[in-house]
Write a protein that holds these residues in place. Structure first.
Motif, PDB file in Angstrom:
ATOM      1  N   ALA A  93       0.840  -1.201   0.000  1.00 40.74           N
ATOM      2  CA  ALA A  93       0.000   0.000   0.000  1.00 40.74           C
ATOM      3  C   ALA A  93       0.876   1.252   0.000  1.00 40.74           C
ATOM      4  CB  ALA A  93      -0.924  -0.006   1.217  1.00 40.74           C
ATOM      5  N   ASP A  94       1.961   1.220   0.788  1.00 42.49           N
ATOM      6  CA  ASP A  94       2.888   2.352   0.810  1.00 42.49           C
ATOM      7  C   ASP A  94       3.593   2.501  -0.538  1.00 42.49           C
ATOM      8  OD1 ASP A  94       2.327   3.083   3.436  1.00 42.49           O
ATOM      9  OD2 ASP A  94       3.819   1.709   4.262  1.00 42.49           O
ATOM     10  N   ALA A  95       3.947   1.373  -1.157  1.00 48.67           N
ATOM     11  CA  ALA A  95       4.578   1.426  -2.481  1.00 48.67           C
ATOM     12  C   ALA A  95       3.625   2.031  -3.503  1.00 48.67           C
ATOM     13  CB  ALA A  95       4.997   0.021  -2.914  1.00 48.67           C
ATOM     14  N   SER A  96       2.351   1.673  -3.415  1.00 46.80           N
ATOM     15  CA  SER A  96       1.353   2.215  -4.330  1.00 46.80           C
ATOM     16  C   SER A  96       1.187   3.717  -4.142  1.00 46.80           C
ATOM     17  CB  SER A  96       0.010   1.508  -4.106  1.00 46.80           C
ATOM     18  OG  SER A  96      -0.974   2.006  -4.987  1.00 46.80           O
ATOM     19  N   GLU A  97       1.237   4.177  -2.885  1.00 47.72           N
ATOM     20  CA  GLU A  97       1.170   5.615  -2.619  1.00 47.72           C
ATOM     21  C   GLU A  97       2.339   6.343  -3.275  1.00 47.72           C
ATOM     22  OE1 GLU A  97      -1.100   5.850   1.726  1.00 47.72           O
ATOM     23  OE2 GLU A  97       1.084   6.009   1.607  1.00 47.72           O
ATOM     24  N   ARG A  98       3.531   5.754  -3.169  1.00 47.68           N
ATOM     25  CA  ARG A  98       4.708   6.379  -3.781  1.00 47.68           C
ATOM     26  C   ARG A  98       4.586   6.406  -5.303  1.00 47.68           C
ATOM     27  NH1 ARG A  98       4.943   6.884   0.946  1.00 47.68           N
ATOM     28  NH2 ARG A  98       6.802   7.133   2.238  1.00 47.68           N
ATOM     29  N   PHE A  99       4.003   5.360  -5.868  1.00 46.83           N
ATOM     30  CA  PHE A  99       3.812   5.314  -7.317  1.00 46.83           C
ATOM     31  C   PHE A  99       2.872   6.434  -7.766  1.00 46.83           C
ATOM     32  CE2 PHE A  99       1.366   3.424 -10.966  1.00 46.83           C
ATOM     33  CZ  PHE A  99       2.370   3.576 -11.910  1.00 46.83           C
ATOM     34  N   THR A 100       1.779   6.609  -7.032  1.00 46.75           N
ATOM     35  CA  THR A 100       0.836   7.683  -7.350  1.00 46.75           C
ATOM     36  C   THR A 100       1.497   9.050  -7.208  1.00 46.75           C
ATOM     37  OG1 THR A 100      -1.031   6.334  -6.599  1.00 46.75           O
ATOM     38  CG2 THR A 100      -1.381   8.710  -6.733  1.00 46.75           C
ATOM     39  N   ALA A 101       2.257   9.226  -6.125  1.00 46.42           N
ATOM     40  CA  ALA A 101       2.932  10.503  -5.890  1.00 46.42           C
ATOM     41  C   ALA A 101       3.961  10.788  -6.976  1.00 46.42           C
ATOM     42  CB  ALA A 101       3.609  10.491  -4.525  1.00 46.42           C
ATOM     43  N   ALA A 102       4.728   9.769  -7.357  1.00 46.29           N
ATOM     44  CA  ALA A 102       5.755   9.958  -8.386  1.00 46.29           C
ATOM     45  C   ALA A 102       5.128  10.351  -9.718  1.00 46.29           C
ATOM     46  CB  ALA A 102       6.581   8.683  -8.542  1.00 46.29           C
ATOM     47  N   GLY A 103       3.988   9.743 -10.050  1.00 48.77           N
ATOM     48  CA  GLY A 103       3.305  10.098 -11.291  1.00 48.77           C
ATOM     49  C   GLY A 103       2.845  11.545 -11.283  1.00 48.77           C
ATOM     50  N   SER A 104       2.309  11.991 -10.157  1.00 48.69           N
ATOM     51  CA  SER A 104       1.868  13.377 -10.040  1.00 48.69           C
ATOM     52  C   SER A 104       3.048  14.338 -10.114  1.00 48.69           C
ATOM     53  CB  SER A 104       1.116  13.568  -8.715  1.00 48.69           C
ATOM     54  OG  SER A 104       0.715  14.910  -8.551  1.00 48.69           O
ATOM     55  N   GLN A 105       4.137  13.980  -9.438  1.00 47.03           N
ATOM     56  CA  GLN A 105       5.332  14.819  -9.477  1.00 47.03           C
ATOM     57  C   GLN A 105       5.898  14.915 -10.890  1.00 47.03           C
ATOM     58  OE1 GLN A 105       7.868  12.907  -6.634  1.00 47.03           O
ATOM     59  NE2 GLN A 105       7.006  13.995  -4.885  1.00 47.03           N
ATOM     60  N   MET A 106       5.860  13.802 -11.624  1.00 44.96           N
ATOM     61  CA  MET A 106       6.391  13.802 -12.986  1.00 44.96           C
ATOM     62  C   MET A 106       5.630  14.790 -13.866  1.00 44.96           C
ATOM     63  SD  MET A 106       8.579  12.625 -15.175  1.00 44.96           S
ATOM     64  CE  MET A 106       9.228  11.023 -14.706  1.00 44.96           C
ATOM     65  N   GLU A 107       4.320  14.846 -13.694  1.00 47.91           N
ATOM     66  CA  GLU A 107       3.515  15.767 -14.490  1.00 47.91           C
ATOM     67  C   GLU A 107       3.863  17.222 -14.196  1.00 47.91           C
ATOM     68  OE1 GLU A 107      -0.522  14.871 -13.672  1.00 47.91           O
ATOM     69  OE2 GLU A 107      -0.517  12.948 -14.743  1.00 47.91           O
ATOM     70  N   GLN A 108       4.298  17.497 -12.960  1.00 50.08           N
ATOM     71  CA  GLN A 108       4.578  18.872 -12.554  1.00 50.08           C
ATOM     72  C   GLN A 108       6.044  19.267 -12.704  1.00 50.08           C
ATOM     73  OE1 GLN A 108       2.864  19.748  -8.612  1.00 50.08           O
ATOM     74  NE2 GLN A 108       1.638  17.901  -8.819  1.00 50.08           N
ATOM     75  N   ALA A 109       6.923  18.304 -12.952  1.00 51.23           N
ATOM     76  CA  ALA A 109       8.362  18.574 -12.956  1.00 51.23           C
ATOM     77  C   ALA A 109       8.747  19.545 -14.069  1.00 51.23           C
ATOM     78  CB  ALA A 109       9.132  17.267 -13.103  1.00 51.23           C
ATOM     79  N   GLN A 110       9.344  20.662 -13.672  1.00 48.86           N
ATOM     80  CA  GLN A 110       9.796  21.675 -14.621  1.00 48.86           C
ATOM     81  C   GLN A 110      11.290  21.941 -14.513  1.00 48.86           C
ATOM     82  OE1 GLN A 110       7.782  22.980 -16.960  1.00 48.86           O
ATOM     83  NE2 GLN A 110       6.131  21.692 -16.164  1.00 48.86           N
ATOM     84  N   THR A 111      11.948  21.354 -13.522  1.00 45.07           N
ATOM     85  CA  THR A 111      13.386  21.526 -13.338  1.00 45.07           C
ATOM     86  C   THR A 111      14.013  20.158 -13.098  1.00 45.07           C
ATOM     87  OG1 THR A 111      13.295  21.773 -10.923  1.00 45.07           O
ATOM     88  CG2 THR A 111      12.969  23.768 -12.252  1.00 45.07           C
ATOM     89  N   LYS A 112      15.335  20.092 -13.265  1.00 50.22           N
ATOM     90  CA  LYS A 112      16.004  18.810 -13.046  1.00 50.22           C
ATOM     91  C   LYS A 112      15.929  18.402 -11.579  1.00 50.22           C
ATOM     92  CE  LYS A 112      20.695  20.717 -12.495  1.00 50.22           C
ATOM     93  NZ  LYS A 112      22.080  20.685 -13.020  1.00 50.22           N
ATOM     94  N   GLU A 113      15.892  19.392 -10.665  1.00 52.72           N
ATOM     95  CA  GLU A 113      15.775  19.070  -9.246  1.00 52.72           C
ATOM     96  C   GLU A 113      14.435  18.399  -8.959  1.00 52.72           C
ATOM     97  OE1 GLU A 113      16.808  22.002 -10.406  1.00 52.72           O
ATOM     98  OE2 GLU A 113      18.929  21.875  -9.816  1.00 52.72           O
ATOM     99  N   GLN A 114      13.369  18.907  -9.567  1.00 53.01           N
ATOM    100  CA  GLN A 114      12.055  18.297  -9.380  1.00 53.01           C
ATOM    101  C   GLN A 114      12.009  16.909 -10.006  1.00 53.01           C
ATOM    102  OE1 GLN A 114       9.538  21.354 -11.048  1.00 53.01           O
ATOM    103  NE2 GLN A 114       9.169  22.287  -9.044  1.00 53.01           N
ATOM    104  N   ALA A 115      12.662  16.741 -11.145  1.00 52.44           N
ATOM    105  CA  ALA A 115      12.711  15.422 -11.778  1.00 52.44           C
ATOM    106  C   ALA A 115      13.478  14.434 -10.904  1.00 52.44           C
ATOM    107  CB  ALA A 115      13.355  15.526 -13.157  1.00 52.44           C
ATOM    108  N   ARG A 116      14.529  14.909 -10.256  1.00 53.54           N
ATOM    109  CA  ARG A 116      15.290  14.035  -9.358  1.00 53.54           C
ATOM    110  C   ARG A 116      14.462  13.655  -8.136  1.00 53.54           C
ATOM    111  NH1 ARG A 116      20.946  17.460  -9.949  1.00 53.54           N
ATOM    112  NH2 ARG A 116      21.604  16.506 -11.935  1.00 53.54           N
ATOM    113  N   GLN A 117      13.566  14.545  -7.705  1.00 48.96           N
ATOM    114  CA  GLN A 117      12.671  14.199  -6.605  1.00 48.96           C
ATOM    115  C   GLN A 117      11.718  13.082  -7.015  1.00 48.96           C
ATOM    116  OE1 GLN A 117      12.606  15.283  -3.330  1.00 48.96           O
ATOM    117  NE2 GLN A 117      11.135  13.600  -3.180  1.00 48.96           N
TER     118      GLN A 117
END
Length: 261
Positions: A65-89
């Motif tokens: 369940a925690d892994a699934s939460e991270r997967f959802t969060a990573a997908g959302s972050q990817m859509e918003q990433a505008q800098t290399k630092e955000q992409a690294r996050q």
């Protein structure tokens, strides 16, 4: 003649500046695309595990369940990433998810799979090396190096709000309120001291850091009238994001959609 030379020099300078600006912009775009490509690789790897692996007991189901939460969060972050630092996050978030997948596989007595790169602050945090059962302000907590019915909540290890939380299995995710708030509540050093003091694998430097932070928290609270986000009088974390009476964390207080953790 002098005017012509001056104009040529000025144009050359302007051209050089424009070239440097364009080169810098091209470099940033390449770095961003490279970082996003790397992040996408880790997100896809995590997604494959989340889609194909199901937990078989309490600990493995919680880890997935925690892994699934991270997967959802990573997908959302990817859509918003505008800098290399955000992409690294994004990469960091996906790696966290894969650590939870490894934990789930361990809980199910499966091969954990290939080793993963260290997360930020993970080596500093250390790991739980022995069973611990403690009571802090009337509330019971447990920690273990192994999953079990009493310790179904895994944490991969890292620095949370400036304090190292060791890799291990716990009775509840007591670190999550600090992830949300970005700060530990009053009295949190009591929990760190009771849970980890003298434990092999948890460094004295880490405990010293926790003590210094806890001391400063007390000073700040004395100046500011106290912080309602810490331990309550009933012995657990207050209701500002964590329900001490349940097995997990109130998802309403933990924002997995952005760059909050």
């Amino acid at each position: 003649m002098g005017t012509v030379v001056l104009v040529v020099v000025v144009l050359a300078i302007i051209g050089g500046i424009l070239y440097l600006v364009k080169s810098a912009g091209d470099t940033k775009r390449r770095e961003l695309e490279d970082a996003k490509s790397e992040a996408r690789r880790w997100v896809e790897r995590l997604g494959g595990q989340v889609m194909s692996l199901n937990g078989t007991d309490t600990a493995s189901r919680q880890a997935m369940a925690d892994a699934s939460e991270r997967f959802t969060a990573a997908g959302s972050q990817m859509e918003q990433a505008q800098t290399k630092e955000q992409a690294r996050q994004v990469t960091q978030t996906a790696m966290e998810g894969l650590y939870y997948v490894r934990a789930a596989r361990v809980a199910m007595d499966m091969d954990p799979g290939p080793e993963l790169p260290d997360l930020t602050g993970q080596s500093r945090a250390g790991s739980v090396s022995e069973e611990r059962d403690v009571t802090v302000e009337g509330h019971e907590y447990a920690a273990s190096p192994k999953p079990g019915s009493r310790t179904p909540h895994y944490y991969p290890g890292g620095v949370v709000a400036g304090r190292p939380v060791p890799q291990g299995w716990y009775s509840e995710p007591w670190w999550k309120p600090a992830l949300v708030a970005g700060a530990w509540g009053l009295g949190s050093f009591l929990l760190f001291d009771a849970m980890f003091s003298g434990m092999h694998g948890y460094s004295g430097d880490a405990m010293g850091s926790a003590y210094a932070d806890g001391y400063q928290d007390g000073i700040d609270a004395g100046d500011g009238g106290g912080d309602g986000g810490g331990f309550d009088d009933g012995g657990g974390f207050d209701s500002g994001g964590f329900d001490a009476g349940s097995d997990g964390f109130d998802a309403g207080g933990f924002d997995m959609g952005g760059f909050d953790f």
